[in-house]
Design a protein around this motif. Structure first.
Motif, PDB file in Angstrom:
ATOM      1  N   TYR A  58       0.707  -1.246  -0.225  1.00 27.02           N
ATOM      2  CA  TYR A  58       0.004   0.144  -0.076  1.00 27.02           C
ATOM      3  C   TYR A  58       0.838   1.268   0.079  1.00 27.02           C
ATOM      4  O   TYR A  58       0.568   2.060  -0.718  1.00 27.02           O
ATOM      5  CB  TYR A  58      -0.725  -0.050   1.277  1.00 27.02           C
TER       6      TYR A  58
ATOM      7  N   ILE B  23       0.851   4.035  -3.064  1.00 22.84           N
ATOM      8  CA  ILE B  23       0.345   5.274  -2.727  1.00 22.84           C
ATOM      9  C   ILE B  23       1.481   6.376  -3.163  1.00 22.84           C
ATOM     10  O   ILE B  23       1.009   7.312  -3.617  1.00 22.84           O
ATOM     11  CB  ILE B  23      -0.291   5.347  -1.261  1.00 22.84           C
TER      12      ILE B  23
ATOM     13  N   ALA C 223      -4.534   7.511  -5.535  1.00 26.44           N
ATOM     14  CA  ALA C 223      -4.040   7.309  -4.476  1.00 26.44           C
ATOM     15  C   ALA C 223      -5.168   7.091  -3.362  1.00 26.44           C
ATOM     16  O   ALA C 223      -5.053   6.274  -2.298  1.00 26.44           O
ATOM     17  CB  ALA C 223      -2.914   8.247  -4.074  1.00 26.44           C
TER      18      ALA C 223
ATOM     19  N   TYR D 177      -6.315   3.959  -0.991  1.00 24.27           N
ATOM     20  CA  TYR D 177      -6.562   4.116   0.428  1.00 24.27           C
ATOM     21  C   TYR D 177      -7.735   3.635   0.942  1.00 24.27           C
ATOM     22  O   TYR D 177      -7.810   3.153   2.061  1.00 24.27           O
ATOM     23  CB  TYR D 177      -6.337   5.749   0.781  1.00 24.27           C
TER      24      TYR D 177
ATOM     25  N   LEU E  21       0.608   9.433   2.842  1.00 19.10           N
ATOM     26  CA  LEU E  21      -0.633  10.048   2.086  1.00 19.10           C
ATOM     27  C   LEU E  21      -0.961  11.559   2.510  1.00 19.10           C
ATOM     28  O   LEU E  21      -1.031  12.411   2.004  1.00 19.10           O
ATOM     29  CB  LEU E  21      -1.799   9.065   2.300  1.00 19.10           C
TER      30      LEU E  21
END
Length: 261
Positions: A185, A189, A201, A205, A223
């Protein structure tokens, strides 16, 4: 082997002769065993090394093979797998020869050789070829959905900024009901944010929040940092972060740094 035995016996004979000469040449001379042995060894070593090079004709040189872990790692890959890797790289820009090579050679590989080819292509950052090999693997009878195969390939594609391929592979992974880990992840991202695709992105998420595994802080922080130019999206992620990690803090830089008034 015979030459090595002869040289060993000859060295022993020279050492014995030099040692005895030190003690018998001058009986009245004061004997220092340590000094005499050292001189005998040094003279014998010089003569042996000199005559060894001239008599046998051997010379020490680098034979061109990689040393250390790289060579040991290559020995773990079969010869046929190494040949396939070389052929794929040779024909990767030839749209006519590459499919033929895949049909005649890649499809013939056994399971472990095919996995070794995939791993080595990922290590060499030949992500286009690695993706083709993975597609071949998916068509094999022995193939079963494996999150680790997806993980390594997705991370390699994300680091190479091949985000369109990442999306296709991500959809294929989700169809097989597989969830990646936190590292995957994070890399995906980061890849979408660096490619200027905050919406993608955010989609990753949202997928991460639905994962059965508990979330970790790192993808949230990546993020939050990447969404600084997008305050609305960032505030949503920030609220989720504070709910999931109530004991953790978030650094909010002054708003004027990003042009927000």
């Amino acid at each position: 082997m015979a030459l090595r035995c002869i040289l060993r016996k000859w060295k022993t004979h020279r050492l014995t002769s030099s040692f005895l000469t030190q003690f018998t040449s001058n009986p009245t001379k004061t004997i220092n065993p340590i000094r005499d042995i050292s001189s005998a060894l040094s003279s014998t070593h010089f003569i042996t090394s000199f005559e060894h090079k001239n008599v046998t004709g051997f010379r020490e040189y680098h034979d061109g093979r990689p040393r250390g872990p790289l060579w040991r790692g290559k020995k773990l890959i079969g010869k046929e797998a190494l040949y396939v890797i070389s052929g794929l790289k040779r024909f990767k820009d030839d749209e006519e020869k590459l499919p033929k090579f895949i049909t005649t050679h890649v499809l013939r590989l056994l399971k472990m050789d095919l996995i070794a080819v995939l791993t080595e292509l990922e290590r060499q950052q030949e992500v286009s070829l690695a993706l083709k090999v993975f597609q071949v693997m998916q068509k094999q009878d022995w193939y079963k959905p494996d999150i680790f195969l997806y993980k390594d390939l997705i991370i390699a594609l994300a680091r190479a900024k091949r985000m369109d391929d990442v999306l296709q592979l991500w959809e294929s992974m989700r169809k097989e009901n597989l969830f990646p880990d936190s590292q995957t992840y994070t890399e995906v991202i980061r890849g979408f944010l660096s490619s200027g695709s905050p919406a993608d992105a955010m989609n990753v998420y949202e997928d991460m929040k639905n994962s059965p595994d508990p979330p970790e802080e790192l993808p949230f922080r990546i993020l939050l940092k990447g969404l600084l130019p997008h305050p609305l999206l960032r505030n949503k992620v920030k609220q989720d972060f504070e709910e999931i990690f109530p004991d953790s803090s978030i650094y909010d830089p002054p708003q004027e740094i990003f042009g927000a008034r």
